[in-house]
Design a protein around this motif. Structure first.
Motif, PDB file in Angstrom:
ATOM      1  N   ASN A  46       0.818  -1.226   0.000  1.00 30.55           N
ATOM      2  CA  ASN A  46       0.000   0.000   0.000  1.00 30.55           C
ATOM      3  C   ASN A  46       0.844   1.265   0.000  1.00 30.55           C
ATOM      4  OD1 ASN A  46      -2.357  -1.581   0.138  1.00 30.55           O
ATOM      5  ND2 ASN A  46      -2.139  -1.730   2.356  1.00 30.55           N
ATOM      6  N   ASN A  47       1.933   1.247  -0.725  1.00 30.25           N
ATOM      7  CA  ASN A  47       2.817   2.390  -0.790  1.00 30.25           C
ATOM      8  C   ASN A  47       3.106   2.708  -2.250  1.00 30.25           C
ATOM      9  OD1 ASN A  47       4.137   4.233   0.929  1.00 30.25           O
ATOM     10  ND2 ASN A  47       5.012   2.562   2.124  1.00 30.25           N
ATOM     11  N   TYR A  48       3.099   3.966  -2.585  1.00 29.42           N
ATOM     12  CA  TYR A  48       3.358   4.403  -3.955  1.00 29.42           C
ATOM     13  C   TYR A  48       4.848   4.406  -4.246  1.00 29.42           C
ATOM     14  CZ  TYR A  48       3.724   7.553  -7.953  1.00 29.42           C
ATOM     15  OH  TYR A  48       4.033   8.118  -9.169  1.00 29.42           O
ATOM     16  N   ILE A  64      16.614   5.763  -2.090  1.00 30.83           N
ATOM     17  CA  ILE A  64      15.405   6.486  -1.691  1.00 30.83           C
ATOM     18  C   ILE A  64      14.573   5.614  -0.747  1.00 30.83           C
ATOM     19  CG2 ILE A  64      13.305   7.640  -2.486  1.00 30.83           C
ATOM     20  CD1 ILE A  64      14.678   7.941  -5.244  1.00 30.83           C
ATOM     21  N   CYS A  65      14.121   6.208   0.348  1.00 28.08           N
ATOM     22  CA  CYS A  65      13.227   5.516   1.275  1.00 28.08           C
ATOM     23  C   CYS A  65      11.783   5.869   0.927  1.00 28.08           C
ATOM     24  CB  CYS A  65      13.538   5.913   2.716  1.00 28.08           C
ATOM     25  SG  CYS A  65      12.423   5.111   3.888  1.00 28.08           S
ATOM     26  N   HIS A  66      11.079   4.907   0.375  1.00 28.74           N
ATOM     27  CA  HIS A  66       9.699   5.157  -0.076  1.00 28.74           C
ATOM     28  C   HIS A  66       8.782   5.534   1.066  1.00 28.74           C
ATOM     29  CE1 HIS A  66       7.972   1.253   1.273  1.00 28.74           C
ATOM     30  NE2 HIS A  66       9.237   0.860   1.134  1.00 28.74           N
ATOM     31  N   GLU A  67       8.984   4.956   2.239  1.00 28.92           N
ATOM     32  CA  GLU A  67       8.118   5.262   3.383  1.00 28.92           C
ATOM     33  C   GLU A  67       8.219   6.742   3.765  1.00 28.92           C
ATOM     34  OE1 GLU A  67       8.640   1.627   6.345  1.00 28.92           O
ATOM     35  OE2 GLU A  67      10.460   2.049   5.157  1.00 28.92           O
TER      36      GLU A  67
END
Length: 150
Positions: free
Chosen positions: A15-17, A87-90
C-alpha cells in the motif's frame, strides 16, 4: 542524451506508492539532458536500511528521504556511471502527504534533488541552498509540476 537506469526495489511495497521506471527516467533525463551515455542506479529501500546508510556515510543516526552517492570516471558498458540514488519510499510518501503534495510531484522533486547532488550541487550554506532550490523549481516547472516550494 542516453540514460540507462537500473531501478532496484529492496523492500516489500505494501500500500505504498513507488513511481514506475519511466517516471524516474523522465525526471533524471531532464537533469542530465546535456550529458551523454549516463548510467544511474536507483535503490528503493526501507527506513531501517537508509538509517544504517545515513549513519555509515554521514554519521547521522536517523533515516532520511534520499542519499546520493556520486562516482567519477567509472565506465559501465560504454556508459558513464554517475552514481546511485537511495530512496526511502516510506519517508518520501509520508512527507508528501504531510505537505499535501501529490506523490508523483514529490517523488519528482526528490529525484531531481538527488540527481543534482550527483552533479556536484550541495546545500551546505544559504547561497548554495538557494541556487539548488532554484534549479529544482525550474526543473519541476519545465516538467509540468506545480512549484510547491514557493
Amino acid at each position: 542524451m542516453n540514460l540507462q537506469l537500473d531501478l532496484q526495489i529492496h523492500t516489500k511495497i505494501l500500500n505504498n506508492y513507488i513511481p514506475i521506471k519511466k517516471f524516474f527516467v523522465k525526471w533524471i533525463s531532464y537533469i542530465f539532458r546535456k550529458k551523454k551515455n549516463i548510467f544511474i542506479t536507483i535503490q528503493i529501500v526501507k527506513k531501517s536500511k537508509i538509517k544504517k546508510l545515513n549513519f555509515l556515510y554521514r554519521k547521522i543516526y536517523k533515516p532520511t528521504n534520499i542519499l546520493s552517492f556520486s562516482y567519477k570516471n567509472i565506465i559501465h558498458y560504454n556508459y558513464n556511471y554517475i552514481g546511485d540514488l537511495v530512496i526511502c519510499h516510506e519517508i518520501v510518501n509520508r512527507e508528501a502527504c504531510k505537505k499535501k503534495i501529490s506523490l508523483e510531484s514529490y517523488w519528482a522533486s526528490i529525484s531531481i534533488h538527488g540527481s543534482l547532488h550527483l552533479l556536484g550541487y550541495r546545500h551546505d550554506n544559504n547561497s548554495e541552498f538557494k541556487k539548488m532550490r532554484n534549479i529544482e523549481n525550474k526543473s519541476l516547472s519545465k516538467l509540468g509540476y506545480i512549484n510547491f516550494y514557493l
